[in-house]
Design a protein around this motif. Structure first.
Motif, short mmCIF file in Angstrom:
data_model
loop_
_atom_site.label_atom_id
_atom_site.label_comp_id
_atom_site.label_asym_id
_atom_site.label_seq_id
_atom_site.Cartn_x
_atom_site.Cartn_y
_atom_site.Cartn_z
N LEU A 100 -6.66 3.54 3.32
CA LEU A 100 -6.29 2.64 4.67
C LEU A 100 -6.52 3.22 5.73
O LEU A 100 -7.55 3.09 6.68
CB LEU A 100 -4.96 2.10 4.50
CG LEU A 100 -4.84 1.18 5.86
CD1 LEU A 100 -5.53 -0.08 6.15
CD2 LEU A 100 -3.38 0.78 5.95
N SER A 101 -6.20 4.62 5.80
CA SER A 101 -6.38 5.49 7.18
C SER A 101 -7.63 5.89 7.11
O SER A 101 -8.14 5.90 8.31
CB SER A 101 -5.30 6.97 6.79
OG SER A 101 -5.58 7.63 7.98
N ASP A 102 -8.39 6.26 6.15
CA ASP A 102 -9.78 6.56 6.07
C ASP A 102 -10.55 5.35 6.64
O ASP A 102 -11.43 5.52 7.45
CB ASP A 102 -10.08 7.27 4.59
CG ASP A 102 -11.66 7.72 4.63
OD1 ASP A 102 -11.75 8.33 5.60
OD2 ASP A 102 -12.36 7.39 3.88
N LEU A 137 -12.85 12.36 8.07
CA LEU A 137 -11.54 13.00 8.18
C LEU A 137 -11.33 14.09 7.15
O LEU A 137 -11.70 13.87 5.93
CB LEU A 137 -10.42 12.00 8.12
CG LEU A 137 -10.38 10.71 9.23
CD1 LEU A 137 -9.33 9.99 9.03
CD2 LEU A 137 -10.17 11.57 10.49
N THR A 138 -10.76 15.15 7.63
CA THR A 138 -10.20 15.91 6.32
C THR A 138 -9.05 15.44 5.74
O THR A 138 -8.55 14.41 6.34
CB THR A 138 -9.64 17.42 6.92
OG1 THR A 138 -8.65 17.19 7.95
CG2 THR A 138 -10.85 18.11 7.95
N GLU A 139 -8.57 15.86 4.63
CA GLU A 139 -7.54 15.39 3.96
C GLU A 139 -6.34 15.33 4.66
O GLU A 139 -5.39 14.68 4.67
CB GLU A 139 -7.38 16.00 2.60
CG GLU A 139 -8.34 15.87 1.46
CD GLU A 139 -8.43 14.45 1.14
OE1 GLU A 139 -7.63 13.79 1.25
OE2 GLU A 139 -9.63 13.96 1.23
N GLU A 140 -6.24 16.56 5.50
CA GLU A 140 -4.97 16.62 6.37
C GLU A 140 -5.15 15.59 7.60
O GLU A 140 -3.76 15.03 7.97
CB GLU A 140 -4.95 17.95 7.10
CG GLU A 140 -4.78 19.19 6.02
CD GLU A 140 -5.81 19.67 5.36
OE1 GLU A 140 -7.21 19.31 5.83
OE2 GLU A 140 -5.74 20.03 4.28
N GLU A 141 -6.06 15.36 8.15
CA GLU A 141 -6.01 14.40 9.09
C GLU A 141 -6.01 13.04 8.48
O GLU A 141 -5.27 11.84 9.14
CB GLU A 141 -7.63 14.17 9.68
CG GLU A 141 -7.71 15.30 10.51
CD GLU A 141 -9.31 15.65 11.29
OE1 GLU A 141 -9.56 16.10 12.13
OE2 GLU A 141 -10.20 15.27 10.42
N VAL A 153 -1.82 8.55 7.87
CA VAL A 153 -0.89 7.63 7.10
C VAL A 153 0.44 7.74 7.92
O VAL A 153 1.15 6.64 7.93
CB VAL A 153 -0.71 8.46 5.69
CG1 VAL A 153 0.57 7.66 4.67
CG2 VAL A 153 -2.14 7.95 4.94
N ASP A 154 0.72 8.80 8.01
CA ASP A 154 2.25 9.31 8.71
C ASP A 154 2.34 8.47 9.92
O ASP A 154 3.49 7.81 10.11
CB ASP A 154 2.51 10.63 8.87
CG ASP A 154 2.42 11.54 7.77
OD1 ASP A 154 2.49 11.05 6.64
OD2 ASP A 154 2.44 12.81 7.61
N LYS A 155 1.27 8.48 10.77
CA LYS A 155 1.34 7.71 12.03
C LYS A 155 1.39 6.35 11.86
O LYS A 155 2.11 5.42 12.64
CB LYS A 155 -0.11 8.06 12.80
CG LYS A 155 -0.01 7.38 14.13
CD LYS A 155 -1.27 8.11 14.80
CE LYS A 155 -1.35 7.33 16.34
NZ LYS A 155 -2.74 7.90 16.78
N LEU A 156 0.56 5.65 10.61
CA LEU A 156 0.59 4.22 10.41
C LEU A 156 2.18 4.09 9.97
O LEU A 156 2.78 2.95 10.61
CB LEU A 156 -0.40 3.75 9.42
CG LEU A 156 -2.01 3.82 9.96
CD1 LEU A 156 -2.83 3.89 8.74
CD2 LEU A 156 -1.98 2.58 10.68
N LEU A 157 2.61 4.62 9.06
CA LEU A 157 3.85 4.40 8.71
C LEU A 157 4.79 4.44 9.76
O LEU A 157 5.94 3.85 9.84
CB LEU A 157 4.41 5.23 7.33
CG LEU A 157 3.66 5.08 6.07
CD1 LEU A 157 3.92 5.80 5.15
CD2 LEU A 157 3.95 3.35 5.63
N HIS A 158 4.86 5.39 10.54
CA HIS A 158 5.78 5.40 11.50
C HIS A 158 5.89 4.35 12.51
O HIS A 158 7.07 3.82 13.02
CB HIS A 158 5.68 6.78 12.28
CG HIS A 158 6.70 7.06 13.60
ND1 HIS A 158 7.77 7.54 13.50
CD2 HIS A 158 6.13 6.93 15.15
CE1 HIS A 158 8.41 7.49 14.73
NE2 HIS A 158 7.59 7.15 15.62
N LEU A 195 0.65 -1.03 -0.02
CA LEU A 195 0.24 -0.05 0.01
C LEU A 195 0.90 1.12 0.06
O LEU A 195 1.76 1.28 0.74
CB LEU A 195 -1.04 0.11 1.27
CG LEU A 195 -1.98 -1.09 1.20
CD1 LEU A 195 -2.61 -0.86 2.49
CD2 LEU A 195 -2.55 -1.46 0.06
N ASP A 196 0.62 2.07 -0.88
CA ASP A 196 1.40 3.36 -0.90
C ASP A 196 0.39 4.32 -1.48
O ASP A 196 -0.65 4.26 -1.97
CB ASP A 196 2.53 3.18 -1.81
CG ASP A 196 2.16 2.81 -3.35
OD1 ASP A 196 1.00 2.44 -3.53
OD2 ASP A 196 3.29 2.45 -4.27
#
Length: 135
Positions: free
Chosen positions: A56-58, A71-75, A80-85, A48-49
């Motif tokens: 996935l985040s949504d 969710l907003t696009e920023e959220e 995504v950033d949180k999942l990848l981290h 997933l990229d």
């Protein structure tokens, strides 16, 4: 018929995160998780990229917050950033199923424990409410 079958599989996959999952059901949950992961992998490259991670985040948000606000696009990007981290063990910026699988298993167990504890807390309140209504 094929579209109907896909819709049923998607419904099952979407229910995984919201259902209380017992250990005996975890194998089924992994199959459903794989189906969802595979469905999100629109380009079929096995990871997933990009927009797939946003989806996935949504999906995760809506699974854990049914009926909640979108969710907003920023959220979504923050998700995504949180999942990848948390999950991108090799730091390649994409989500492989192996990276996703263990987290998903642990998350499903946590949801089950949380929902059981919430149900146990509601039981005394439900009994009290029933007594008040019957008076």
């Amino acid at each position: 018929m094929e579209g109907e079958e896909e819709g049923q599989e998607e419904d099952e996959a979407d229910q995984v995160a919201g259902d209380v999952i017992e250990p005996a059901e975890m194998d089924k949950a992994m199959v459903r998780a794989w189906k969802k992961f595979d469905r999100l992998d629109v380009n079929g490259n096995g990871v997933l990229d990009g927009d797939e991670l946003v989806e996935l985040s949504d999906w995760l948000w809506s699974s854990f917050h049914p009926g909640g606000r979108a969710l907003t696009e920023e959220e979504k990007q923050a998700g995504v950033d949180k999942l990848l981290h948390r999950l991108d063990e090799n730091g390649d910026g994409v989500m492989e199923f192996e990276e996703f699988r263990e987290w998903f298993h642990t998350t499903c167990e946590s949801i089950g424990r949380y929902r059981r504890s919430q149900a146990a807390k509601r039981k005394p309140e439900d009994r009290k409410s029933t007594r008040l209504n019957s008076s």
